[in-house]
Design a protein around this motif. Sequence first.
Motif, PDB file in Angstrom:
ATOM      1  N   ALA A  46       0.800  -1.221   0.000  1.00 20.11           N
ATOM      2  CA  ALA A  46       0.000   0.000   0.000  1.00 20.11           C
ATOM      3  C   ALA A  46       0.840   1.281   0.000  1.00 20.11           C
ATOM      4  CB  ALA A  46      -0.970  -0.016   1.174  1.00 20.11           C
ATOM      5  N   PRO A  47       1.853   1.417   0.880  1.00 21.53           N
ATOM      6  CA  PRO A  47       2.657   2.658   0.843  1.00 21.53           C
ATOM      7  C   PRO A  47       3.355   2.870  -0.501  1.00 21.53           C
ATOM      8  CG  PRO A  47       3.021   1.461   2.885  1.00 21.53           C
ATOM      9  CD  PRO A  47       2.268   0.543   1.988  1.00 21.53           C
ATOM     10  N   SER A  48       3.844   1.789  -1.113  1.00 20.34           N
ATOM     11  CA  SER A  48       4.520   1.915  -2.409  1.00 20.34           C
ATOM     12  C   SER A  48       3.549   2.325  -3.502  1.00 20.34           C
ATOM     13  CB  SER A  48       5.186   0.583  -2.771  1.00 20.34           C
ATOM     14  OG  SER A  48       6.147   0.215  -1.799  1.00 20.34           O
ATOM     15  N   LEU A  49       2.322   1.832  -3.433  1.00 22.90           N
ATOM     16  CA  LEU A  49       1.319   2.216  -4.421  1.00 22.90           C
ATOM     17  C   LEU A  49       0.934   3.683  -4.271  1.00 22.90           C
ATOM     18  CD1 LEU A  49      -1.007  -0.932  -4.334  1.00 22.90           C
ATOM     19  CD2 LEU A  49       0.549  -0.267  -6.163  1.00 22.90           C
ATOM     20  N   GLU A  50       0.867   4.157  -3.037  1.00 27.26           N
ATOM     21  CA  GLU A  50       0.579   5.580  -2.809  1.00 27.26           C
ATOM     22  C   GLU A  50       1.639   6.452  -3.446  1.00 27.26           C
ATOM     23  OE1 GLU A  50      -1.847   5.986   1.339  1.00 27.26           O
ATOM     24  OE2 GLU A  50       0.263   5.444   1.505  1.00 27.26           O
ATOM     25  N   GLU A  51       2.892   6.042  -3.307  1.00 31.04           N
ATOM     26  CA  GLU A  51       4.003   6.838  -3.830  1.00 31.04           C
ATOM     27  C   GLU A  51       4.181   6.653  -5.332  1.00 31.04           C
ATOM     28  OE1 GLU A  51       8.865   7.270  -3.225  1.00 31.04           O
ATOM     29  OE2 GLU A  51       7.657   6.061  -1.846  1.00 31.04           O
ATOM     30  N   GLY A  52       4.029   5.404  -5.802  1.00 24.14           N
ATOM     31  CA  GLY A  52       4.353   5.093  -7.193  1.00 24.14           C
ATOM     32  C   GLY A  52       3.313   5.560  -8.194  1.00 24.14           C
ATOM     33  N   ILE A  53       2.026   5.336  -7.904  1.00 25.53           N
ATOM     34  CA  ILE A  53       0.981   5.717  -8.871  1.00 25.53           C
ATOM     35  C   ILE A  53      -0.051   6.650  -8.238  1.00 25.53           C
ATOM     36  CG2 ILE A  53       1.231   3.655 -10.307  1.00 25.53           C
ATOM     37  CD1 ILE A  53      -1.165   2.463  -8.882  1.00 25.53           C
ATOM     38  N   HIS A  54       0.313   7.224  -7.100  1.00 31.03           N
ATOM     39  CA  HIS A  54      -0.532   8.222  -6.423  1.00 31.03           C
ATOM     40  C   HIS A  54      -1.928   7.668  -6.110  1.00 31.03           C
ATOM     41  CE1 HIS A  54       2.686  10.961  -7.474  1.00 31.03           C
ATOM     42  NE2 HIS A  54       2.531  10.666  -8.753  1.00 31.03           N
ATOM     43  N   ALA A  55      -1.954   6.458  -5.576  1.00 32.97           N
ATOM     44  CA  ALA A  55      -3.223   5.833  -5.200  1.00 32.97           C
ATOM     45  C   ALA A  55      -3.644   6.328  -3.820  1.00 32.97           C
ATOM     46  CB  ALA A  55      -3.076   4.314  -5.190  1.00 32.97           C
ATOM     47  N   GLY A  56      -4.797   6.981  -3.747  1.00 27.20           N
ATOM     48  CA  GLY A  56      -5.321   7.448  -2.476  1.00 27.20           C
ATOM     49  C   GLY A  56      -6.001   6.328  -1.712  1.00 27.20           C
ATOM     50  N   PRO A  57      -6.528   6.634  -0.528  1.00 29.31           N
ATOM     51  CA  PRO A  57      -7.174   5.603   0.296  1.00 29.31           C
ATOM     52  C   PRO A  57      -8.313   4.876  -0.422  1.00 29.31           C
ATOM     53  CG  PRO A  57      -6.800   7.587   1.594  1.00 29.31           C
ATOM     54  CD  PRO A  57      -6.454   7.933   0.177  1.00 29.31           C
ATOM     55  N   ALA A  58      -9.163   5.632  -1.131  1.00 26.42           N
ATOM     56  CA  ALA A  58     -10.279   4.994  -1.832  1.00 26.42           C
ATOM     57  C   ALA A  58      -9.772   4.069  -2.939  1.00 26.42           C
ATOM     58  CB  ALA A  58     -11.207   6.053  -2.416  1.00 26.42           C
TER      59      ALA A  58
END
Length: 498
Positions: A46-58
């Motif tokens: 999850a943290p890598s996805l937030e940083e890599g493709i700007h995935a928010g909580p939803a």
Amino acid sequence: MTDQLAPPTVASGTTKPSLRTGPTLWVLLSAMFFAQFDFFVVNVAAPSLEEGIHAGPAALELVVGGYAFAYAAGMITGGRLGDKYGYRRLFVIGTIAFGITSLLCGLAQDPTQLTIARLAQGLAGSMMVPQVLATITAEFPDEKKPRAMAWYGAAAGLGSIAGQVLGGALIAADFAGLGWRNIFFINVPFCIVIAAAAMRVLPARTHTRKVGLDPVGAFGVALALALLLVPLTMGHTSNWPVWTWVSMAVAVPVAVVTVLWEKRIGRGGGDPVLVFPLFRTPSYRGGVIASIAFMVYFGSFMFTLTLLLQSGLHQGPFQAGLLFSPMGILFTATSMIGRKLTNRWGMGALSFCSGVIILGLVMLAVRLWMAGPDTGLPYIVLCLCLIGAGNGVVLPALFGAALMRVRPQDAGIASGILTTSQQFASAAGVAVIGAVFFAVAGNKPADADWAQAMGWSTVVSAVMVLVVMWMTWTFKKFAGTAQQSQNQSDATAAAAHV
């Protein structure tokens, strides 16, 4: 002993051609491992996805929940297609599709692309996984089924834990600078090998009974699950808006209409996706109920423990994953000896091992309440060892108990319904017990009381295991009745001979 699980009498009347059960089992279980691995691996990414493709909580909720929904919604239809077209054919198609969709997940450039790819990956898994239990149930000799079920439980548990451990390791290693993408790319070569091996070792036979399809029933089941799973998955992160409650309320009439339709199809001599006569068998009905309770506990426990270790105790993804390793090792070890325990002690062994799980959960909850964030990691590992040891005996036994009286021609649909129930239970457990966790922890991560939250959610998990323990008495009663009937039949045959 009178409370042992009797072998199936319906399926054992036929002699199966020679089957290389060893290679067949390893091919089947490899696919099961990767399906479970991909369900849990996104948690540590999850943290890598937030940083890599700007995935928010939803978006993250959709990435995780999309796979779970598609996997659960397609499972029953996947089982029915296996009954109709052959388990090997559907297994190979599902495995190849799983590899292709895993590649698409790794190539995704934004949250929308990843969500769509994860939905497709879940559907591929729903074609592949029902054929695993179906092949074991329909094709394996009766004397080899208990061991196969033990390995099936081990593969499911290890896949879940490996998602935490190996997922963190793959992200930390950052091969070729691909970061989180490696958790999906690793599936591709393995799927190619598994599909090729399946063509060589899996039996190509199909049952002679023609099986019809029920697209209306399949859509109704998928829609009802969607209306429940989507709000359960996304509700707590969006503070339970009105649409989540409306969606869950609408799911009830949709489910009722679907059930009425399925009964009508059955009365008309068709082949509904929900085979209600299966639930008239006490072993299948009890196995499904116990499996639901177990997966509500197991799915939520893995989720909340990951939050405690990373957010509460400040462990990195890889370090947190390593703490699951002893649990996985003991899970594997006890799953291998679980069959011997149940052979000797019957359902008493299952009740005892459920008690071991409860002991580990209660010990963990009490310590978290007393020591809070000062709870030592060695103590947590000790509790996880008890929990893992109990899980290894209980989970495979539930599979075996549920499917022991299923006819070979119904193996696919029975496995699909069982696996769908478990998948839905796992997602519902994450949502419901996760809601308890977040309610206690508070909405601000900096001020959250992670230890108290984990303590209370662990108690709820222990209640779920109590339900499993209670259901073991259903198995015991059924097995005792079956044994009594067998004794009466033997006595009648002996009298007739005299």
